[in-house]
Design a protein around this motif. Sequence first.
Motif, PDB file in Angstrom:
ATOM      1  N   THR A  10       0.736  -1.302   0.001  1.00 61.24           N
ATOM      2  CA  THR A  10      -0.033  -0.074  -0.097  1.00 61.24           C
ATOM      3  C   THR A  10       0.865   1.311  -0.037  1.00 61.24           C
ATOM      4  N   LEU A  11       0.429   2.485  -0.345  1.00 62.36           N
ATOM      5  CA  LEU A  11       0.937   3.647  -0.214  1.00 62.36           C
ATOM      6  C   LEU A  11       1.691   3.758   1.170  1.00 62.36           C
ATOM      7  N   GLU A  12       0.720   3.553   2.243  1.00 56.51           N
ATOM      8  CA  GLU A  12       1.423   3.762   3.643  1.00 56.51           C
ATOM      9  C   GLU A  12       2.574   2.936   3.956  1.00 56.51           C
ATOM     10  N   GLU A  13       2.407   1.771   3.524  1.00 60.34           N
ATOM     11  CA  GLU A  13       3.633   0.717   3.435  1.00 60.34           C
ATOM     12  C   GLU A  13       4.917   1.192   2.701  1.00 60.34           C
ATOM     13  N   PHE A  14       4.566   1.525   1.537  1.00 60.69           N
ATOM     14  CA  PHE A  14       5.884   2.063   0.700  1.00 60.69           C
ATOM     15  C   PHE A  14       6.387   3.396   1.589  1.00 60.69           C
TER      16      PHE A  14
END
Length: 187
Positions: A10-14
């Motif tokens: 996800t963007l947050e994980e990235f």
Amino acid sequence: MLQAASKTLTLEEFLQLPETKPASEYIDGRIIQKPMPQGKHSTLQGELVPAINFVVKPKRLARAFPELRCTFGGRSIVPDIAVFVWSRIPRDENGEVANIFPLAPDWTIEILSPDQSQTKVTKNILHCLKHGTQMGWLIDPDEQTVFVYRPKQETEVFDRLDALLPMPSFVSELQLTVKDLFAWLLE
């Protein structure tokens, strides 16, 4: 162009991952590493940032940032140059420039590197325009051409040496021709 082939993040994980050199971008659920800048790219970027800042910073109109991560609209991209109108520059609690820029730049400038996908770079510029960017430039050093993108307007191509390059309204004092831009490669 390198791509991470592991599980989808996800963007947050990235955004929790350590930064890479050169920078990686998060586009359409994929991690794409930008190519390492080479001589022409570095020269143009190194000259253009101070040229813009010389005009806009003293009057607190705007500020140009090289290689600044901008996260908005489901993407996290790193334009070669991101220019923000002064009042839109994110600030921390001390009034200093913030580390995180969760918005699109007012002017995005990309400099094409050898073996870099013009399509990918153009898509990033169009993504910026869709999210409030006033103008995007795609500079092609090998062709000595500048493509100028504006929201809901036809793309303009500037390749005549005497052509004056269009600027966003907040940088109207900067006068730069195609010849001026690419002459930096001769210095």
